[in-house]
Design a protein around this motif. Structure first.
Motif, mmCIF file in Angstrom:
data_model
loop_
_atom_site.group_PDB
_atom_site.id
_atom_site.type_symbol
_atom_site.label_atom_id
_atom_site.label_comp_id
_atom_site.label_asym_id
_atom_site.label_seq_id
_atom_site.Cartn_x
_atom_site.Cartn_y
_atom_site.Cartn_z
ATOM 1 N N UNK A 53 0.818 -1.212 0.000
ATOM 2 C CA UNK A 53 0.000 0.000 0.000
ATOM 3 C C UNK A 53 0.853 1.264 0.000
ATOM 4 N N UNK A 54 2.060 1.156 -0.512
ATOM 5 C CA UNK A 54 2.986 2.292 -0.520
ATOM 6 C C UNK A 54 2.552 3.404 -1.470
ATOM 7 N N UNK A 55 1.986 3.042 -2.608
ATOM 8 C CA UNK A 55 1.582 4.064 -3.581
ATOM 9 C C UNK A 55 0.451 4.911 -3.035
ATOM 10 N N UNK A 56 -0.556 4.280 -2.435
ATOM 11 C CA UNK A 56 -1.661 5.058 -1.876
ATOM 12 C C UNK A 56 -1.181 5.887 -0.679
ATOM 13 N N UNK A 57 -0.242 5.362 0.111
ATOM 14 C CA UNK A 57 0.323 6.127 1.229
ATOM 15 C C UNK A 57 1.010 7.386 0.700
ATOM 16 N N UNK A 58 1.785 7.239 -0.357
ATOM 17 C CA UNK A 58 2.477 8.386 -0.955
ATOM 18 C C UNK A 58 1.475 9.361 -1.566
ATOM 19 N N UNK A 59 0.434 8.836 -2.203
ATOM 20 C CA UNK A 59 -0.586 9.701 -2.806
ATOM 21 C C UNK A 59 -1.291 10.543 -1.748
ATOM 22 N N UNK A 60 -1.565 9.951 -0.591
ATOM 23 C CA UNK A 60 -2.180 10.716 0.500
ATOM 24 C C UNK A 60 -1.286 11.872 0.917
ATOM 25 N N UNK A 61 0.006 11.619 0.975
ATOM 26 C CA UNK A 61 0.952 12.656 1.409
ATOM 27 C C UNK A 61 1.091 13.770 0.381
ATOM 28 N N UNK A 62 1.369 13.415 -0.877
ATOM 29 C CA UNK A 62 1.669 14.444 -1.873
ATOM 30 C C UNK A 62 0.462 15.313 -2.199
ATOM 31 N N UNK A 63 -0.737 14.794 -1.972
ATOM 32 C CA UNK A 63 -1.943 15.583 -2.238
ATOM 33 C C UNK A 63 -2.382 16.409 -1.045
ATOM 34 N N UNK A 64 -1.858 16.088 0.130
ATOM 35 C CA UNK A 64 -2.298 16.773 1.348
ATOM 36 C C UNK A 64 -3.538 16.142 1.963
ATOM 37 N N UNK A 65 -4.099 15.126 1.323
ATOM 38 C CA UNK A 65 -5.294 14.461 1.834
ATOM 39 C C UNK A 65 -4.990 13.764 3.167
ATOM 40 N N UNK A 66 -3.741 13.435 3.408
ATOM 41 C CA UNK A 66 -3.350 12.762 4.662
ATOM 42 C C UNK A 66 -3.759 13.562 5.890
ATOM 43 N N UNK A 67 -3.802 14.882 5.778
ATOM 44 C CA UNK A 67 -4.142 15.704 6.949
ATOM 45 C C UNK A 67 -5.554 15.420 7.451
ATOM 46 N N UNK A 68 -6.456 15.015 6.579
ATOM 47 C CA UNK A 68 -7.822 14.697 7.001
ATOM 48 C C UNK A 68 -7.842 13.530 7.983
ATOM 49 N N UNK A 69 -6.891 12.624 7.854
ATOM 50 C CA UNK A 69 -6.843 11.437 8.711
ATOM 51 C C UNK A 69 -6.172 11.703 10.056
ATOM 52 N N UNK A 70 -5.612 12.867 10.236
ATOM 53 C CA UNK A 70 -4.896 13.169 11.470
ATOM 54 C C UNK A 70 -5.786 13.847 12.504
ATOM 55 N N UNK A 71 -7.012 14.188 12.134
ATOM 56 C CA UNK A 71 -7.957 14.800 13.052
ATOM 57 C C UNK A 71 -8.774 13.741 13.771
ATOM 58 N N UNK A 72 -9.848 14.187 14.368
ATOM 59 C CA UNK A 72 -10.715 13.287 15.142
ATOM 60 C C UNK A 72 -11.731 12.538 14.285
#
Length: 187
Positions: A53-72
């Motif tokens: 799942x490395x590609x989707x992990x990287x995609x979350x980071x480069x798009x900034x979508x990862x920040x949504x998962x860091x909240x509550x």
């Protein structure tokens, strides 16, 4: 994960040293530091170490979508496996190339459901459905349809692209990632 005990020890030691100097405010700082150090890792952090799942992990980071998962808030990521991204093809590597990641962010949002929904939850909803299918809206606004054949759950996007659930879910923070065999909405 192995760094957490060392990190907690260092933070605690620093907070205790402050406590000797400043009393109550240092105790508050210590409590906050301990809570941060013991908080579960967010889904993007867990995906960094998830096989396939490395590609989707990287995609979350480069798009900034990862920040949504860091909240509550809780989300369900239908996570295309690395092989799924490779099969979808991106010969010029445009989606992951530096620069504007608008198309990749939209693609990723089409794979995210609001709330934490497990495969068991989807199975139960399919069982309860009179027509054997369940429809859920993605964060990208797409209506995804879930069906089951035998033990295999399939998700289908409005453009007709589909994927099967494949493997155990990955849990991080208050969210979950369900590995899937294909990328949805490839058009």
């Amino acid at each position: 994960m192995r760094k957490a005990p060392l990190t907690l020890t260092l933070i605690s030691s620093a907070a205790l040293a402050l406590a000797a100097c400043s009393g109550h405010s240092a105790q508050v700082a210590l409590a906050a530091a301990q809570q941060a150090a013991t908080a579960p890792a967010s889904l993007p952090d867990v995906l960094d170490n998830a096989d396939g799942l490395q590609t989707v992990a990287e995609a979350l980071k480069v798009t900034g979508v990862a920040t949504a998962f860091k909240g509550r808030a809780s989300y369900t990521l239908l996570a295309p496996e690395d092989d799924a991204f490779a099969a979808a093809g991106d010969p010029d590597n445009k989606l992951m190339a530096p620069g504007d990641h608008t198309a990749l962010a939209a693609l990723i949002k089409d794979h995210i459901l609001p709330g934490r929904v497990t495969p068991r939850d989807i199975n139960a909803a399919i069982d309860a459905s009179p027509d054997g299918q369940v429809t859920m809206s993605s964060l990208g606004g797409e209506e995804l349809t879930f069906t089951r054949s035998g033990k295999t759950i399939t998700v289908t996007a409005p453009d007709g692209s589909g994927a099967q659930f494949d493997g155990e879910p990955v849990i991080g923070g208050s969210s979950i990632a369900i590995p899937i065999t294909s990328v949805l909405n490839q058009a």
